[in-house]
Motif scaffolding. Structure first.
Motif, PDB file in Angstrom:
ATOM      1  N   TRP A   1      32.014  11.606  29.856  1.00 25.80           N
ATOM      2  CA  TRP A   1      32.751  12.897  30.085  1.00 25.80           C
ATOM      3  C   TRP A   1      31.936  13.975  30.832  1.00 25.80           C
ATOM      4  CZ3 TRP A   1      32.336  17.432  27.197  1.00 25.80           C
ATOM      5  CH2 TRP A   1      33.466  18.455  27.339  1.00 25.80           C
ATOM      6  N   MET A   2      30.847  14.049  30.410  1.00 26.59           N
ATOM      7  CA  MET A   2      30.021  15.341  31.158  1.00 26.59           C
ATOM      8  C   MET A   2      29.923  15.330  32.595  1.00 26.59           C
ATOM      9  SD  MET A   2      29.007  17.659  28.882  1.00 26.59           S
ATOM     10  CE  MET A   2      27.272  18.410  29.252  1.00 26.59           C
ATOM     11  N   GLU A   3      29.799  13.689  33.113  1.00 23.03           N
ATOM     12  CA  GLU A   3      29.689  13.566  34.457  1.00 23.03           C
ATOM     13  C   GLU A   3      31.154  13.782  35.105  1.00 23.03           C
ATOM     14  OE1 GLU A   3      27.705  11.645  37.722  1.00 23.03           O
ATOM     15  OE2 GLU A   3      26.899  11.399  35.697  1.00 23.03           O
ATOM     16  N   THR A   4      32.201  13.495  34.329  1.00 24.95           N
ATOM     17  CA  THR A   4      33.512  13.668  34.967  1.00 24.95           C
ATOM     18  C   THR A   4      33.791  15.135  35.151  1.00 24.95           C
ATOM     19  OG1 THR A   4      34.152  11.632  33.720  1.00 24.95           O
ATOM     20  CG2 THR A   4      35.958  13.384  34.394  1.00 24.95           C
ATOM     21  N   VAL A   5      33.369  16.062  33.872  1.00 29.76           N
ATOM     22  CA  VAL A   5      33.901  17.513  34.354  1.00 29.76           C
ATOM     23  C   VAL A   5      32.656  18.481  34.860  1.00 29.76           C
ATOM     24  CG1 VAL A   5      35.414  17.374  32.490  1.00 29.76           C
ATOM     25  CG2 VAL A   5      32.962  17.901  31.806  1.00 29.76           C
ATOM     26  N   ARG A   6      31.633  18.069  34.825  1.00 25.56           N
ATOM     27  CA  ARG A   6      30.399  18.781  35.301  1.00 25.56           C
ATOM     28  C   ARG A   6      29.698  18.173  36.551  1.00 25.56           C
ATOM     29  NH1 ARG A   6      31.086  23.474  34.407  1.00 25.56           N
ATOM     30  NH2 ARG A   6      29.054  23.683  35.356  1.00 25.56           N
ATOM     31  N   GLY A   7      30.010  16.899  36.878  1.00 25.71           N
ATOM     32  CA  GLY A   7      29.562  16.267  38.198  1.00 25.71           C
ATOM     33  C   GLY A   7      28.146  15.746  37.725  1.00 25.71           C
ATOM     34  N   ASN A   8      27.206  15.685  38.563  1.00 22.71           N
ATOM     35  CA  ASN A   8      26.035  14.764  38.591  1.00 22.71           C
ATOM     36  C   ASN A   8      25.428  15.085  37.247  1.00 22.71           C
ATOM     37  OD1 ASN A   8      23.963  13.167  39.047  1.00 22.71           O
ATOM     38  ND2 ASN A   8      23.901  13.525  41.072  1.00 22.71           N
ATOM     39  N   THR A   9      25.148  14.117  36.296  1.00 22.58           N
ATOM     40  CA  THR A   9      24.711  14.550  35.061  1.00 22.58           C
ATOM     41  C   THR A   9      23.584  13.266  34.539  1.00 22.58           C
ATOM     42  OG1 THR A   9      26.484  15.873  34.110  1.00 22.58           O
ATOM     43  CG2 THR A   9      25.103  15.128  32.464  1.00 22.58           C
TER      44      THR A   9
ATOM     45  N   ALA B   1      35.167  23.783  19.100  1.00 21.81           N
ATOM     46  CA  ALA B   1      36.104  24.037  20.305  1.00 21.81           C
ATOM     47  C   ALA B   1      35.172  24.965  21.241  1.00 21.81           C
ATOM     48  CB  ALA B   1      37.567  24.456  19.976  1.00 21.81           C
ATOM     49  N   VAL B   2      34.510  25.822  20.832  1.00 25.86           N
ATOM     50  CA  VAL B   2      33.661  26.684  21.655  1.00 25.86           C
ATOM     51  C   VAL B   2      32.702  26.102  22.689  1.00 25.86           C
ATOM     52  CG1 VAL B   2      32.048  28.785  21.585  1.00 25.86           C
ATOM     53  CG2 VAL B   2      33.818  28.479  19.938  1.00 25.86           C
ATOM     54  N   TRP B   3      32.040  25.145  22.151  1.00 30.10           N
ATOM     55  CA  TRP B   3      31.310  24.355  23.237  1.00 30.10           C
ATOM     56  C   TRP B   3      31.916  23.799  24.164  1.00 30.10           C
ATOM     57  CZ3 TRP B   3      29.834  25.926  18.518  1.00 30.10           C
ATOM     58  CH2 TRP B   3      28.429  26.374  18.479  1.00 30.10           C
ATOM     59  N   GLU B   4      33.050  22.945  23.986  1.00 28.50           N
ATOM     60  CA  GLU B   4      33.822  22.367  25.075  1.00 28.50           C
ATOM     61  C   GLU B   4      34.447  23.318  26.062  1.00 28.50           C
ATOM     62  OE1 GLU B   4      36.391  18.828  24.672  1.00 28.50           O
ATOM     63  OE2 GLU B   4      35.493  18.730  22.223  1.00 28.50           O
ATOM     64  N   GLU B   5      35.026  24.529  25.399  1.00 34.19           N
ATOM     65  CA  GLU B   5      35.566  25.696  26.366  1.00 34.19           C
ATOM     66  C   GLU B   5      34.468  26.292  27.328  1.00 34.19           C
ATOM     67  OE1 GLU B   5      38.106  28.963  24.297  1.00 34.19           O
ATOM     68  OE2 GLU B   5      37.161  27.700  22.568  1.00 34.19           O
ATOM     69  N   VAL B   6      33.393  26.350  26.737  1.00 34.66           N
ATOM     70  CA  VAL B   6      32.097  26.842  27.585  1.00 34.66           C
ATOM     71  C   VAL B   6      31.762  25.607  28.788  1.00 34.66           C
ATOM     72  CG1 VAL B   6      29.669  27.266  27.886  1.00 34.66           C
ATOM     73  CG2 VAL B   6      31.187  28.074  26.217  1.00 34.66           C
ATOM     74  N   ILE B   7      31.876  24.375  28.495  1.00 37.96           N
ATOM     75  CA  ILE B   7      31.420  23.533  29.254  1.00 37.96           C
ATOM     76  C   ILE B   7      32.680  23.251  30.643  1.00 37.96           C
ATOM     77  CG2 ILE B   7      31.211  20.882  29.465  1.00 37.96           C
ATOM     78  CD1 ILE B   7      29.997  20.757  26.793  1.00 37.96           C
ATOM     79  N   LEU B   8      33.914  23.154  29.801  1.00 38.38           N
ATOM     80  CA  LEU B   8      35.142  23.196  30.802  1.00 38.38           C
ATOM     81  C   LEU B   8      35.174  24.260  31.834  1.00 38.38           C
ATOM     82  CD1 LEU B   8      37.634  21.735  28.310  1.00 38.38           C
ATOM     83  CD2 LEU B   8      36.664  20.572  30.365  1.00 38.38           C
ATOM     84  N   HIS B   9      34.641  25.530  31.257  1.00 32.67           N
ATOM     85  CA  HIS B   9      35.018  26.774  32.162  1.00 32.67           C
ATOM     86  C   HIS B   9      33.921  27.366  33.077  1.00 32.67           C
ATOM     87  CE1 HIS B   9      38.898  27.926  30.816  1.00 32.67           C
ATOM     88  NE2 HIS B   9      38.443  27.768  29.638  1.00 32.67           N
TER      89      HIS B   9
END
Length: 903
Positions: free
Chosen positions: A178-186, A147-155
């Motif tokens: 998913w990364m594109e959805t939450v972090r933009g251009n990936t 979960a720690v990895w997703e917390e960092v990616i989301l926050h």
């Protein structure tokens, strides 16, 4: 990507390297320079970290900051050393929880948890951050820490570019979407080409065979992989000889064995690899004891893999890593045997070793001074120890719950260590043959490329309280709905919805065959289905009643009661050593007449437990020692109490008295279709209809449960935290702010113990002992749940801690939440002795498991975890005496082997 697409920064970076960049590296780095985030999926050893290093280069060249995160401290230390050599000590820092070096540097290497904690604390160090490298990002599938990895990616702030480096996974596109959805251009870059080709072999006795037909592959690389025919013929002959040998044994009146197979001794296997020029090699053995036994076997033999001129360098490296260890501890650490093995080029590598020993082995192996290592699978995680050859003794390992076959992903991760880039032209994977081994099974593992990444993200207490404090309930739910876990869940819903649509159409056809919506046969089919449902419900009710009666009876048992366990592996007489403490789920501690000690539950009883008699017990029973268990079991057998046989519950079945069931049975028999001549034909259609209707309803329930499932769990957590005063009117309270800063698997339990003052007044060593109960986890199945300790204050504090845990567990059951792990008292005496300055040997024996001393590596690891939680106690406790005791406890623990490791 063409050379002309390289930007000026990539050109400058590439000019500093001693090797040309591979196409996937160029593509990834160019995307970074163009302002994109990147997800790079490539095999072990392919050079993914070059992309992370380019992010470091970009940050330094543009005046920004880069955080380089890894899943474990050993990797962080390794990367810190690499980057310091390249950029100098002034530009690179390190943060691993127990180490802080130059933390204000523009480039800081850290464990992923450290970055997560910085984000939640709104650390000023996040200002100016332009890049975050997440090495081994596939760790988000880890069920304990993922979960720690997703917390960092989301926050992470939107303007921070994320460089995600992953092992090859088959659903990289899904993860990238998913990364594109939450972090933009990936930009997603997938490369499945191993930089060093890998050859697969099976070693049968002393004969080495190729697994696949290499001639066919040489003429047509794209051809389907075929098992080598010479290997197939040899194994057939071997099995025929085995059968013949077994028949001869039977003819002589001896039990037939499968060919009297004896695996080749480890020294012979290593010598055979040496003859073939396949060293250095890593042999994966899925147990620490197995690794140590393999090393001992090699040391007892004449095997020697080093040249005389190498001894001085080996000695120098050993002294540099271990020179500060207390001389008095060397014997208990097994130092001299370990050193002799290293001087002969042989070693083990596993988590039970002292970290100083492990780091010595790693350096010697990389330098080619150790040529054969026996390791557990932990070595496969990122540590830079590639070999020419990887050997697998078995394709089965214990996964913490059961012995399970290796998955293709695990096989690929392990064998990925074979083949050193820039040194070997090819790598080799060798599986040792046994009669149970199927060559087709090995071929399947070696050729399968499907290992999807599955999210392990779930909201917990600390995460939820941090979310509420940072963004409120509504935004927190929105963030959870953006997680990879919910992303995957929602995608699975799409398939379920399609299945419901297909089933609905099929149900309509079956209804027509049954005469339409008003047809008699449809009515008859539905009536029979109602009858079956009622029978199932009553059967469940009977099971619940029996379980309830068993639960009630277990709560009534007292210390010294002799009972009979009716079913399962532990059936027979048992004596209660400790009565149950949890009324909702009673688990008394027992000792059976077969000398097994552990906790039993209502699942072990199909009728209420009953005291058949009583037995006098000593005041203090140490069920952990074999002698104590043997003496007690003997005393139990000599009581003369006999376990009853064939007992059944006297209570009548609910079905026998159920009016609704009787009415339905009469209705079925009275229905016109029941006596119709074509009843069986229509009944079969009716059964298909009922079965499909049940499946469709189950799918509808899954859709309902999956949609917004994380948000529902979050709401349940908020309800529990609200009841306990951590949240009020949607705001985090003062107690909630304490919970925000506690990062532990048992975070709520720690917070409640601090809030209720149950750890106040303890001396430093006593505090360390009590704190250990919420971090330590015994390797044995039963654990150490008996409340005890060397002093009265320790015993009192542990009893209070258990009482708080029982209350939390009851709340979690009521709110349908995952249960907080039960405290484990197996490390209490050990850490108490150590913190009071007693010798290492006493601490290791005190923490032993059933008479076997704890390993030095495990001891250091648990000491570090106790230190970490003591630091959190110091940072969050209100009581000055408790804070002072925490500081003193840390100082007392950090000595000897623990201090050497932390240096």
């Amino acid at each position: 990507m063409t050379e002309s697409s390289r930007g000026p920064q990539l050109e400058a970076f590439a000019a500093q390297l001693s090797f040309p960049l591979d196409p996937f590296q160029v593509q990834s780095c160019a995307a970074l320079e163009d302002g994109h985030g990147v997800l790079v999926c490539a095999p072990t050893g392919a050079g993914k970290t070059v992309v992370g290093e380019f992010a470091v280069h970009l940050a330094l060249e543009t005046g920004g900051k880069c955080f380089y995160t890894t899943p474990i401290k050993a990797l962080s230390n390794q990367k810190f050393n690499d980057l310091t050599k390249r950029y100098g000590a002034g530009l690179v820092g390190l943060l691993t929880g127990d180490q802080s070096i130059n933390s204000d540097a523009p480039v800081v290497v850290m464990t992923t948890e450290v970055l997560r904690n910085m984000i939640y604390a709104s650390s000023s160090a996040l200002r100016g951050l332009s890049f975050v490298v997440m090495d081994e990002v596939h760790f988000l599938a880890d069920r304990f820490r993922g979960a720690v990895w997703e917390e960092v990616i989301l926050h992470l702030p939107e303007d921070v570019r994320l460089v995600s480096l992953s092992a090859t996974v088959s659903n990289a596109e899904e993860f990238g979407a998913w990364m594109e959805t939450v972090r933009g251009n990936t930009t997603i870059v997938v490369d499945e080409t191993r930089p060093v080709p890998l050859w697969q072999h099976i070693l049968v006795g002393r004969r080495m065979f190729d697994l696949f037909d290499t001639k066919a592959q040489a003429t047509s690389p794209s051809a389907r992989l075929v098992i080598d025919q010479e290997l197939v013929r040899h194994l057939k002959q071997r099995h025929a000889l085995d059968r013949h040998s077994a028949w001869e044994q039977r003819g002589r009146g001896r039990p037939g064995q499968r060919g009297n197979f004896r695996p080749a001794p480890r020294p012979e296997v290593i010598a055979r690899l040496d003859e073939e020029g396949l060293l250095p090699a890593i042999t994966f053995i899925f147990s620490r004891a197995g690794c140590d036994a393999a090393l001992a076997q090699c040391v007892r033999s004449k095997l020697d893999l080093t040249a005389p001129e190498q001894l001085d360098e080996i000695t120098s490296i050993i002294e540099r890593h271990t020179g500060e260890l207390p001389r008095a501890d060397l014997e208990v650490l097994g130092y001299w045997e370990w050193r002799e093995a290293l001087e002969r080029g042989i070693a083990t590598h596993h988590a039970g070793m002292l970290p100083a020993f492990r780091h010595t082995v790693e350096e010697l192996f990389v330098k080619g001074l150790v040529r054969a290592v026996f390791a557990t699978e932990t070595l496969a995680l990122g540590i830079n120890m590639p070999a020419r050859t990887v050997v697998l003794e078995k394709l089965v390992k214990y996964n913490g719950e059961t012995h399970a076959d290796l998955t293709p992903g695990e096989y690929t991760q392990l064998t990925g260590r074979a083949g050193r880039r820039g040194i070997d032209i090819e790598g080799h994977a060798v599986v040792l043959w046994t009669p149970e081994l199927d060559a087709n099974e090995v071929a399947g593992l070696a050729s399968t490329r499907t290992y999807p990444l599955r999210s392990s993200f779930r909201p917990g207490y600390n995460m939820s309280i941090n979310l509420i404090d940072r963004m409120g309930a509504a935004e927190s739910r929105a963030l959870l709905e953006r997680s990879f876990a919910q992303f995957q869940a929602d995608r699975s819903v799409v398939g379920l919805v399609r299945g419901i649509e297909r089933n609905t159409a099929a149900l309509a056809e079956l209804r027509e065959q049954l005469g339409g919506d008003d047809g008699e046969y449809l009515e008859y089919a539905e009536l029979r289905e109602r009858l079956k449902n009622r029978e199932r419900a009553l059967e469940r009710e009977g099971r619940v009643d029996r379980r309830g009666a068993a639960t009630e009876s277990l709560n009534a048992l007292r210390r010294g009661d002799v009972i009979a366990i009716p079913v399962g592996r532990r059936s027979g007489l048992a004596v209660i050593l400790e009565a149950a403490t949890d009324q909702a789920d009673p688990r008394p501690l027992v000792l059976t007449e077969d000398k097994w000690a552990g906790r039993i539950s209502s699942a072990d009883f199909n009728f209420p437990a009953e005291a058949l008699g009583r037995m006098r017990l000593p005041k203090h029973v140490d069920h952990r020692t074999a002698r104590s268990r043997r003496d007690l079991a003997s005393a139990l057998r000599s009581t003369g109490i006999v376990a009853p046989h064939g007992r059944r519950s006297s209570k009548r079945s609910p079905a026998a008295e159920d009016r609704e069931l009787a009415t339905l049975r009469r209705a079925v028999r009275a229905h016109p279709c029941h006596t119709a001549p074509n009843r069986e034909q229509f009944s079969r259609v009716g059964e298909r209809y009922s079965k499909l209707a049940r499946e469709t309803e189950s799918m509808r329930q899954k859709v309902a449960a999956t949609t917004n499932s994380l948000a529902r769990t979050f709401d349940r957590i908020l309800a529990l935290l609200g009841e306990r005063g951590y949240i009020a009117d949607g705001k985090v309270t003062e107690d909630g702010r304490r919970l925000r800063r506690i990062y532990s698997e048992s975070d709520l339990l720690v917070s409640e113990c601090l809030r209720q003052g149950q750890w106040r007044g303890l001396a430093p060593a006593e505090l360390a002992a009590v704190v250990s109960a919420v971090v330590y986890e015994s390797r044995s199945e039963t654990g150490y749940p008996i409340v005890g300790g060397p002093t009265g204050p320790i015993r009192h504090a542990l009893a209070e801690t258990m009482q708080i845990w029982t209350g939390i567990r009851a709340d979690e059951v009521r709110h349908k939440l995952p249960l907080t792990r039960e405290p484990d008292f197996g490390f209490v005496t050990a850490i108490y002795n150590w913190a009071r300055g007693e010798p290492l040997v006493d601490a290791l024996v005190a923490a032993g498991d059933h008479g076997k001393a704890l390993s030095a590596g495990d001891f250091v690891r648990w000491c570090r975890q106790v230190i970490d939680l003591l630091d959190q106690v110091h940072d969050t406790a209100d009581d000055p005496q408790l804070r002072s005791a925490a500081v003193k406890a840390v100082k007392a623990i950090r000595r000897g082997v623990v201090a050497v490791d932390a240096a």
